[in-house]
Scaffold this motif. Structure first.
Motif, PDB file in Angstrom:
ATOM      1  N   PRO A 121      25.230  55.006  30.326  1.00 13.52           N
ATOM      2  CA  PRO A 121      24.307  55.232  29.201  1.00 13.52           C
ATOM      3  C   PRO A 121      24.729  54.574  27.884  1.00 13.52           C
ATOM      4  N   ASP A 122      26.027  54.543  27.589  1.00 15.62           N
ATOM      5  CA  ASP A 122      26.456  54.044  26.289  1.00 15.62           C
ATOM      6  C   ASP A 122      27.410  52.854  26.341  1.00 15.62           C
ATOM      7  N   CYS A 123      27.631  52.286  27.536  1.00 13.14           N
ATOM      8  CA  CYS A 123      28.586  51.175  27.644  1.00 13.14           C
ATOM      9  C   CYS A 123      28.409  50.448  28.971  1.00 13.14           C
ATOM     10  N   LEU A 124      29.071  49.307  29.068  1.00  4.95           N
ATOM     11  CA  LEU A 124      29.157  48.583  30.332  1.00  4.95           C
ATOM     12  C   LEU A 124      30.557  48.831  30.882  1.00  4.95           C
ATOM     13  N   TYR A 125      30.619  49.335  32.107  1.00  8.99           N
ATOM     14  CA  TYR A 125      31.877  49.723  32.735  1.00  8.99           C
ATOM     15  C   TYR A 125      32.408  48.596  33.613  1.00  8.99           C
ATOM     16  N   LEU A 126      33.684  48.278  33.455  1.00 10.10           N
ATOM     17  CA  LEU A 126      34.360  47.258  34.266  1.00 10.10           C
ATOM     18  C   LEU A 126      35.156  47.962  35.350  1.00 10.10           C
ATOM     19  N   GLY A 127      34.945  47.557  36.591  1.00 10.21           N
ATOM     20  CA  GLY A 127      35.692  48.140  37.698  1.00 10.21           C
ATOM     21  C   GLY A 127      36.185  47.066  38.644  1.00 10.21           C
ATOM     22  N   LYS A 128      37.173  47.406  39.444  1.00 11.47           N
ATOM     23  CA  LYS A 128      37.732  46.529  40.482  1.00 11.47           C
ATOM     24  C   LYS A 128      38.055  45.132  39.960  1.00 11.47           C
ATOM     25  N   LEU A 129      38.577  45.071  38.741  1.00  7.65           N
ATOM     26  CA  LEU A 129      38.997  43.791  38.190  1.00  7.65           C
ATOM     27  C   LEU A 129      40.238  43.350  38.946  1.00  7.65           C
ATOM     28  N   ALA A 130      40.158  42.190  39.569  1.00  4.40           N
ATOM     29  CA  ALA A 130      41.257  41.694  40.399  1.00  4.40           C
ATOM     30  C   ALA A 130      41.461  40.201  40.156  1.00  4.40           C
ATOM     31  N   VAL A 131      42.738  39.803  40.129  1.00  8.89           N
ATOM     32  CA  VAL A 131      43.104  38.399  39.996  1.00  8.89           C
ATOM     33  C   VAL A 131      44.130  38.088  41.081  1.00  8.89           C
ATOM     34  N   ALA A 132      43.905  36.998  41.796  1.00 14.41           N
ATOM     35  CA  ALA A 132      44.836  36.588  42.853  1.00 14.41           C
ATOM     36  C   ALA A 132      46.223  36.392  42.260  1.00 14.41           C
ATOM     37  N   SER A 133      47.238  36.814  42.988  1.00 15.49           N
ATOM     38  CA  SER A 133      48.613  36.749  42.464  1.00 15.49           C
ATOM     39  C   SER A 133      48.998  35.332  42.043  1.00 15.49           C
ATOM     40  N   GLU A 134      48.588  34.330  42.812  1.00 15.61           N
ATOM     41  CA  GLU A 134      48.948  32.954  42.469  1.00 15.61           C
ATOM     42  C   GLU A 134      48.192  32.419  41.259  1.00 15.61           C
ATOM     43  N   ALA A 135      47.173  33.148  40.791  1.00 12.04           N
ATOM     44  CA  ALA A 135      46.376  32.710  39.648  1.00 12.04           C
ATOM     45  C   ALA A 135      46.653  33.545  38.394  1.00 12.04           C
ATOM     46  N   ARG A 136      47.559  34.498  38.479  1.00 10.79           N
ATOM     47  CA  ARG A 136      47.870  35.332  37.315  1.00 10.79           C
ATOM     48  C   ARG A 136      48.540  34.492  36.235  1.00 10.79           C
ATOM     49  N   GLY A 137      48.303  34.889  35.002  1.00 13.69           N
ATOM     50  CA  GLY A 137      48.871  34.171  33.872  1.00 13.69           C
ATOM     51  C   GLY A 137      48.052  32.963  33.446  1.00 13.69           C
ATOM     52  N   GLN A 138      46.899  32.759  34.058  1.00 15.65           N
ATOM     53  CA  GLN A 138      46.032  31.620  33.730  1.00 15.65           C
ATOM     54  C   GLN A 138      44.831  32.020  32.878  1.00 15.65           C
ATOM     55  N   GLY A 139      44.782  33.291  32.473  1.00 14.22           N
ATOM     56  CA  GLY A 139      43.692  33.749  31.614  1.00 14.22           C
ATOM     57  C   GLY A 139      42.441  34.180  32.345  1.00 14.22           C
ATOM     58  N   LEU A 140      42.498  34.312  33.666  1.00 13.71           N
ATOM     59  CA  LEU A 140      41.287  34.686  34.411  1.00 13.71           C
ATOM     60  C   LEU A 140      40.838  36.112  34.099  1.00 13.71           C
ATOM     61  N   GLY A 141      41.791  37.023  33.897  1.00 14.10           N
ATOM     62  CA  GLY A 141      41.424  38.392  33.516  1.00 14.10           C
ATOM     63  C   GLY A 141      40.694  38.397  32.183  1.00 14.10           C
TER      64      GLY A 141
END
Length: 157
Positions: free
Chosen positions: A73-93
């Motif tokens: 009702p009052d926001c957009l909810y983010l769920g199941k945010l996932a980034v592949a381990s080999e792609a972490r630290g690249q700003g994908l999140g």
């Protein structure tokens, strides 16, 4: 919109890859969080339903990152945010949060919301660095202690 980002549809064959990404990305939580993650019961059919009732976004081919967006009702909810381990630290999140921000504003929202488990201190810091602040503590049904925190981010206005 973010380069390489796509909104997925319920019949998209990549949903199986997204499920595998979520399972692999969340696997480190096994034995660290109580109760166990709802990811353990997640199916391709659940992701397809999320595509229909909300939104599912991914970045990359093959999929390197994904997020579920659900209207509240009052926001957009983010769920199941996932980034592949080999792609972490690249700003994908951060790119997924930017997609959520753009979608929220397009839908008339001025707030993003997510939840993270109390034990996942590194996640709290990551989301704080992305502009989220802790707004609540909650307990899963049957627990008499805090099991997760709610974080929100004001956007737009």
């Amino acid at each position: 919109m973010i380069k390489g980002a796509r909104q997925r549809q319920a019949d998209d064959p990549v949903l199986a890859d997204m499920l595998a990404l979520i399972q692999k990305s969340f696997a480190y939580m096994d034995g660290r969080i109580d109760p166990p993650s709802s990811m353990l019961a997640l199916t391709i059919a659940d992701i397809a339903r999320q595509c229909e009732s909300g939104e599912v976004w991914s970045i990359g081919a093959p999929v390197k990152a994904c997020v579920f967006l659900t209207r509240k009702p009052d926001c957009l909810y983010l769920g199941k945010l996932a980034v592949a381990s080999e792609a972490r630290g690249q700003g994908l999140g951060a790119q997924l949060v930017e997609i959520a921000t753009q979608r929220a504003l397009a839908l008339g929202y001025h707030t993003l919301e997510l939840q993270t488990r109390i034990e996942l201190i590194k996640n709290h810091r990551i989301f704080a660095a992305l502009g989220f602040t802790k707004t609540a503590e909650t307990a899963h049904p049957g627990y008499d202690r805090v099991t997760s925190i709610t974080m929100r981010k004001s956007i737009g206005a």
